[in-house]
Design an enzyme around this catalytic site. Structure first.
Site, PDB file in Angstrom:
ATOM      1  CG  HIS A   1      15.748  20.273  -6.025  1.00 60.92           C
ATOM      2  ND1 HIS A   1      16.108  21.207  -7.207  1.00 60.92           N
ATOM      3  CD2 HIS A   1      16.632  19.464  -6.813  1.00 60.92           C
ATOM      4  CE1 HIS A   1      15.722  20.824  -8.017  1.00 60.92           C
ATOM      5  NE2 HIS A   1      16.469  19.460  -7.876  1.00 60.92           N
TER       6      HIS A   1
ATOM      7  CG  ASP B   1      16.171  24.984  -6.953  1.00 66.57           C
ATOM      8  OD1 ASP B   1      16.567  23.827  -6.232  1.00 66.57           O
ATOM      9  OD2 ASP B   1      17.015  25.494  -7.018  1.00 66.57           O
TER      10      ASP B   1
ATOM     11  CG  ASP C   1      15.483  18.814 -12.283  1.00 63.81           C
ATOM     12  OD1 ASP C   1      15.774  18.037 -11.324  1.00 63.81           O
ATOM     13  OD2 ASP C   1      16.568  19.002 -12.875  1.00 63.81           O
TER      14      ASP C   1
ATOM     15  CD  GLU D   1      20.197  20.399  -7.719  1.00 65.35           C
ATOM     16  OE1 GLU D   1      20.956  19.474  -8.027  1.00 65.35           O
ATOM     17  OE2 GLU D   1      19.293  20.669  -8.626  1.00 65.35           O
ATOM     18  CD  GLU D   2      17.673  22.638 -11.215  1.00 64.82           C
ATOM     19  OE1 GLU D   2      19.287  22.396 -12.020  1.00 64.82           O
ATOM     20  OE2 GLU D   2      16.984  21.389 -11.261  1.00 64.82           O
TER      21      GLU D   2
ATOM     22  CG  ASP E   1      17.446  15.992  -8.861  1.00 64.94           C
ATOM     23  OD1 ASP E   1      16.954  16.227  -9.150  1.00 64.94           O
ATOM     24  OD2 ASP E   1      18.224  16.382  -8.344  1.00 64.94           O
TER      25      ASP E   1
ATOM     26  CG  HIS F   1      17.681  21.763 -16.592  1.00 64.86           C
ATOM     27  ND1 HIS F   1      18.888  22.283 -16.448  1.00 64.86           N
ATOM     28  CD2 HIS F   1      17.141  21.737 -15.054  1.00 64.86           C
ATOM     29  CE1 HIS F   1      19.370  21.555 -14.920  1.00 64.86           C
ATOM     30  NE2 HIS F   1      17.819  21.163 -14.128  1.00 64.86           N
TER      31      HIS F   1
END
Length: 487
Positions: free
Chosen positions: A77, A79, A116, A146-147, A170, A457
């Site tokens: 992904h 983002d 990520d 995706e997030e 991922d 994150h």
């Protein structure tokens, strides 16, 4: 401009990773990175599709001798989770990331790194560029957002894909091949509030110093949730000292465990000393309870002086504190099929008190669909009793485990031959876009792999350069082995 990752291998993978890090690409702001991928394909004469959502699919014909092999989808992904330290001036809408290397780990100064899932896109671009890597027909799928709910994968037209195999890139643990993941959804809870002008002593409270983390990958660690702990703090105070809420806010993403929560409260004059004693005692309790998971947890308490200000009514404050102290949060059930795997959980990731309402956003996950809905109904019931409502959004399906997988077999054999170790086959509690592909393309043979990353994150996110190199060799070797004769 000096390249921060120059001189490290794999050179072309890290070149593209650094290029992607120059482009702001937080969730909801993926237009520029989508255009970059489309431009990459045009410049190299590769067929591509860029849909209205911003997803990009780039196709590359098979290498000589691989024309009869089944097509392989490489998927990641575009983002990233956009978090920064409280004192950072970084603007995620305009600024690229400030990369650095420390002891073979890549990080970004004062922000998340976006390994990520920027490394997935970098791997795919390096393969698409190469004239020497042997491979079957390739379909490289880059999805947006995706997030924040897998919006890109939800909107993707999979009818244009012919791939029989899908390698999702991922994952964050080298040496592990993922073969199943949880499904999930977002639950948005709203309690209406009324405000009135009140007099008292204004206090600013903070729960901070927590590690946070990914609400799927780290939920089992039982790290402190700043919003839940702030609710506990306020309730404990309210048992002795009447208080009303003026402001409250915590968390940035529903899929990240909140590290910070703030609250402004109004109390009666003369209660200041007792309030500060209670805060000190609660902080001591938290430091004792979280000495292993969150040793830096702390509670700040600042007297702002006497004030007359708009505050939530006492009844409204009670409803909010009741919600925060009674809503389910964290691990709800462990799997009885796979040892150590979380089956069902939820995370209160974002909370904000506005002028008119209290908002709480949860990420719910489960590998058992019915239990996902049980948690939904619990939150709905709680909100209804308190005069509010709850809405479900961004639902995605689980990815069921397949006992037989040719792709997984090839992946494990290649890793053992290259690295000299056995890969561990795992299921994870976090959500992957594989669930949507599995739901829409029955029979697809899928795995998920990736290099070592830490603290995704969060602003402590790191990506291992040696692991990026080993995973690159593995990916290239797997593509080389998927020639078709043994399918």
């Amino acid at each position: 401009m000096e390249r921060k990752l120059a001189g490290y291998e794999p050179e072309r993978v890290l070149y593209y990773f650094e290029e992607l890090c120059k482009i702001p690409h937080g969730s909801g702001n993926t237009g520029a990175i989508s255009d970059y991928c489309a431009s990459f394909a045009r410049e190299r004469g590769l067929r591509y599709i860029q849909d209205e959502t911003g997803n990009v699919i780039i196709f590359k014909p098979a290498s000589a001798g691989y024309e009869k092999a089944s097509a392989v989808i490489l998927q990641g992904h575009l983002d990233m989770v956009a978090e920064k330290t409280p004192d950072s001036s970084h603007d995620f809408l305009r600024d690229g990331l400030d990369l650095f290397v420390e002891e073979d780990w890549i990080g970004a100064r004062d922000t998340t790194l976006g390994g990520d899932d920027g490394i997935a896109v970098a791997y795919a671009l390096a393969i698409l560029e190469s004239d020497t890597i042997l491979h079957p027909p390739l379909e490289c799928v880059f999805t947006i957002d995706e997030e924040t709910g897998m919006d890109g994968a939800q909107a993707l037209d999979t009818s244009v894909l012919a791939g029989r195999y899908l390698i999702n890139l991922d994952s964050e643990n080298e040496g592990t091949v993922l073969a199943s993941c949880a499904g999930g959804l977002r639950k948005n809870c709203v309690l209406p509030v009324e405000r009135t002008a009140m007099d008292g002593v204004l206090y600013h409270l903070e729960v901070n110093g927590l590690r946070g983390g990914h609400s799927g990958a780290e939920i089992h660690t039982e790290r402190g949730n700043a919003v839940i702990l702030a609710g506990r703090l306020l309730y404990e105070i309210s048992r002795e000292i009447p208080l009303v809420l003026c402001a409250m806010e915590g968390g940035l993403k529903d899929n990240a465990i909140p590290r910070l929560c703030t609250a402004d409260i109004l109390i009666q004059k003369g209660s200041e000393n007792r309030l500060e004693e209670l805060v000190q005692g609660i902080e001591a309790d938290l430091k004792n309870e979280y000495q292993m998971q969150d040793p830096q947890v702390c509670v700040l308490c600042q007297n702002q002086g006497e004030a007359r200000t708009e505050a939530v009514t006492p009844a409204g404050t009670t409803r909010i504190l009741f919600f925060l102290n009674n809503c389910p949060n964290g691990v709800q059930a462990m799997s009885h099929h796979i040892a150590g795997l979380v089956e069902t959980s939820l995370n209160l990731g974002v909370m904000k008190l506005t002028e008119e309402a209290f908002h709480a956003h949860f990420s719910i996950r489960s590998s058992v669909r019915s239990r996902k809905y049980v948690l939904c109904r619990k939150l709905e019931f709680l909100c209804e009793l308190l005069g509010g409502e709850a809405e479900s959004t961004a639902e995605y399906p689980e990815w069921a485990f397949r006992s037989e997988s040719h792709l997984r077999h090839v992946m494990c054999e290649a890793y053992r031959d290259l690295i000299g170790k056995s890969m561990e086959v795992q299921a994870i509690h976090a959500g992957l876009e594989c669930g949507l592909f599995d739901d829409r393309m029955p029979g697809m043979d899928m795995v998920s792999i990736g290099p070592d990353m830490r603290d995704i994150h969060t602003t402590a996110e790191r990506l291992s350069i040696p692991s990026v190199e080993r995973t690159w060799r593995l990916l290239c070797e797997v593509l080389r082995r998927l020639r078709g004769e043994d399918e």
